[in-house]
Design a protein around this motif. Structure first.
Motif, PDB file in Angstrom:
ATOM      1  N   GLY A 191       0.818  -1.210   0.000  1.00  0.00           N
ATOM      2  CA  GLY A 191       0.000   0.000   0.000  1.00  0.00           C
ATOM      3  C   GLY A 191       0.847   1.252   0.000  1.00  0.00           C
ATOM      4  N   LYS A 192       1.927   1.221   0.757  1.00  0.00           N
ATOM      5  CA  LYS A 192       2.844   2.361   0.820  1.00  0.00           C
ATOM      6  C   LYS A 192       3.451   2.648  -0.548  1.00  0.00           C
ATOM      7  CE  LYS A 192       7.245   3.762   2.902  1.00  0.00           C
ATOM      8  NZ  LYS A 192       8.311   3.392   3.881  1.00  0.00           N
ATOM      9  N   GLU A 193       3.965   1.611  -1.197  1.00  0.00           N
ATOM     10  CA  GLU A 193       4.616   1.804  -2.495  1.00  0.00           C
ATOM     11  C   GLU A 193       3.607   2.232  -3.551  1.00  0.00           C
ATOM     12  OE1 GLU A 193       7.764   2.002  -2.707  1.00  0.00           O
ATOM     13  OE2 GLU A 193       7.949   1.360  -0.636  1.00  0.00           O
ATOM     14  N   PHE A 194       2.391   1.675  -3.492  1.00  0.00           N
ATOM     15  CA  PHE A 194       1.350   2.071  -4.450  1.00  0.00           C
ATOM     16  C   PHE A 194       0.947   3.523  -4.218  1.00  0.00           C
ATOM     17  CE2 PHE A 194      -3.319   1.915  -5.651  1.00  0.00           C
ATOM     18  CZ  PHE A 194      -3.078   2.015  -7.018  1.00  0.00           C
ATOM     19  N   GLY A 195       0.800   3.906  -2.958  1.00  0.00           N
ATOM     20  CA  GLY A 195       0.448   5.285  -2.636  1.00  0.00           C
ATOM     21  C   GLY A 195       1.509   6.263  -3.094  1.00  0.00           C
ATOM     22  N   LYS A 196       2.772   5.935  -2.861  1.00  0.00           N
ATOM     23  CA  LYS A 196       3.876   6.792  -3.293  1.00  0.00           C
ATOM     24  C   LYS A 196       3.901   6.916  -4.813  1.00  0.00           C
ATOM     25  CE  LYS A 196       7.902   6.076  -1.320  1.00  0.00           C
ATOM     26  NZ  LYS A 196       9.054   5.343  -0.721  1.00  0.00           N
ATOM     27  N   TYR A 197       3.631   5.803  -5.486  1.00  0.00           N
ATOM     28  CA  TYR A 197       3.648   5.799  -6.948  1.00  0.00           C
ATOM     29  C   TYR A 197       2.529   6.684  -7.498  1.00  0.00           C
ATOM     30  CZ  TYR A 197       4.352   4.008 -11.668  1.00  0.00           C
ATOM     31  OH  TYR A 197       4.625   3.907 -13.010  1.00  0.00           O
ATOM     32  N   LEU A 198       1.323   6.543  -6.929  1.00  0.00           N
ATOM     33  CA  LEU A 198       0.202   7.371  -7.366  1.00  0.00           C
ATOM     34  C   LEU A 198       0.501   8.849  -7.141  1.00  0.00           C
ATOM     35  CD1 LEU A 198      -2.999   5.475  -6.137  1.00  0.00           C
ATOM     36  CD2 LEU A 198      -2.095   5.621  -8.457  1.00  0.00           C
ATOM     37  N   SER A 199       1.064   9.152  -5.985  1.00  0.00           N
ATOM     38  CA  SER A 199       1.353  10.533  -5.632  1.00  0.00           C
ATOM     39  C   SER A 199       2.320  11.176  -6.633  1.00  0.00           C
ATOM     40  CB  SER A 199       1.954  10.590  -4.227  1.00  0.00           C
ATOM     41  OG  SER A 199       2.267  11.914  -3.869  1.00  0.00           O
ATOM     42  N   LYS A 200       3.306  10.410  -7.078  1.00  0.00           N
ATOM     43  CA  LYS A 200       4.326  10.945  -7.966  1.00  0.00           C
ATOM     44  C   LYS A 200       3.921  10.909  -9.437  1.00  0.00           C
ATOM     45  CE  LYS A 200       8.257   9.707  -5.016  1.00  0.00           C
ATOM     46  NZ  LYS A 200       9.491   8.883  -4.898  1.00  0.00           N
ATOM     47  N   LYS A 201       3.245   9.824  -9.831  1.00  0.00           N
ATOM     48  CA  LYS A 201       2.996   9.592 -11.254  1.00  0.00           C
ATOM     49  C   LYS A 201       1.594   9.947 -11.744  1.00  0.00           C
ATOM     50  CE  LYS A 201       7.089   7.652 -11.720  1.00  0.00           C
ATOM     51  NZ  LYS A 201       8.174   8.252 -12.532  1.00  0.00           N
ATOM     52  N   ALA A 202       0.623   9.988 -10.815  1.00  0.00           N
ATOM     53  CA  ALA A 202      -0.760  10.175 -11.269  1.00  0.00           C
ATOM     54  C   ALA A 202      -1.421  11.431 -10.739  1.00  0.00           C
ATOM     55  CB  ALA A 202      -1.606   8.955 -10.873  1.00  0.00           C
ATOM     56  N   LEU A 203      -1.097  11.837  -9.532  1.00  0.00           N
ATOM     57  CA  LEU A 203      -1.881  12.868  -8.861  1.00  0.00           C
ATOM     58  C   LEU A 203      -1.272  14.257  -8.918  1.00  0.00           C
ATOM     59  CD1 LEU A 203      -2.930  10.757  -5.737  1.00  0.00           C
ATOM     60  CD2 LEU A 203      -4.119  11.025  -7.915  1.00  0.00           C
ATOM     61  N   LYS A 204      -0.060  14.380  -9.415  1.00  0.00           N
ATOM     62  CA  LYS A 204       0.566  15.694  -9.512  1.00  0.00           C
ATOM     63  C   LYS A 204       0.122  16.433 -10.765  1.00  0.00           C
ATOM     64  CE  LYS A 204       4.720  15.137  -6.736  1.00  0.00           C
ATOM     65  NZ  LYS A 204       6.215  15.221  -6.702  1.00  0.00           N
TER      66      LYS A 204
END
Length: 202
Positions: free
Chosen positions: A189-202
């Motif tokens: 969950g941590k790695e998925f959340g970090k990935y979304l934050s950097k790659k999808a939500l910015k």
């Protein structure tokens, strides 16, 4: 010698960083569809899950129930109940807690009730390694998942990712299978959340 050690440490750090990033990969589609969404649905599935050396979860369960019941009547049945119940009480909350922690700044929220959301994230656990801790030896738990983003209420896939994570507790006090696997879900969950934050939500 000092220069060699410095280069070795830099190389090790880069390897660790690359390994960390490799835990989440987009297989197809565009995860940026989540940008601007207020809430997305989340659904957890365990279809066709392999466990350890067992290709089918049902075979793993049968073996564990038989072995435990032979040692102590009813112990295997209690273990089976915990094995299933841990999903809703331990694994899924851990995943959601960590993915939410790393996406909260974007304002994106996750709901286990997809009604009213545009997209639903389906987290399917493809593989579980329970690991073990027997005082003198231990093996970390690990999970591998396929994360599919679909349009809510339909089978239309807009993106698909793979994500995995190993779990252990600090101090090694993870004698219970559920504790070890819960940490693997937290890591994923941590790695998925970090990935979304950097790659999808910015």
């Amino acid at each position: 010698m000092k220069k060699f050690m410095f280069l070795f440490m830099v190389g090790a750090l880069l390897f660790a960083t690359n390994s960390l990033e490799a835990q989440v990969r987009v297989q197809k589609g565009d995860i940026k569809v989540l940008k601007g969404q207020k809430t997305v649905g989340v659904k957890f599935t365990y279809d066709n899950m392999a466990v350890g050396k067992f290709k089918k979860e049902e075979d793993y369960i049968k073996k564990k129930v038989k072995d435990y019941n032979e040692k102590e009547a009813g112990r295997g049945d209690s273990w089976k109940e915990a094995w299933i119940n841990d999903r809703a009480t331990r694994f899924e909350p851990k995943f959601l807690d960590l993915v939410s922690k790393y996406t909260e700044k974007s304002g994106l929220q996750f709901s286990t009730d997809p009604a009213g959301t545009k997209y639903t994230i389906i987290v399917n656990t493809d593989f579980s390694e329970p690991g073990f801790n027997v005082y003198v030896a231990r093996k970390n738990a690990e999970i591998k998942t396929t994360i599919t983003i679909v349009e809510t209420g339909s089978d239309k896939v807009v993106a698909k990712l793979s994500a995995s994570g190993q779990g252990r507790t600090f101090g090694g006090n993870d004698w219970d299978t559920g504790v070890r696997l819960a940490e693997a879900y937290a890591k994923t969950g941590k790695e998925f959340g970090k990935y979304l934050s950097k790659k999808a939500l910015k």
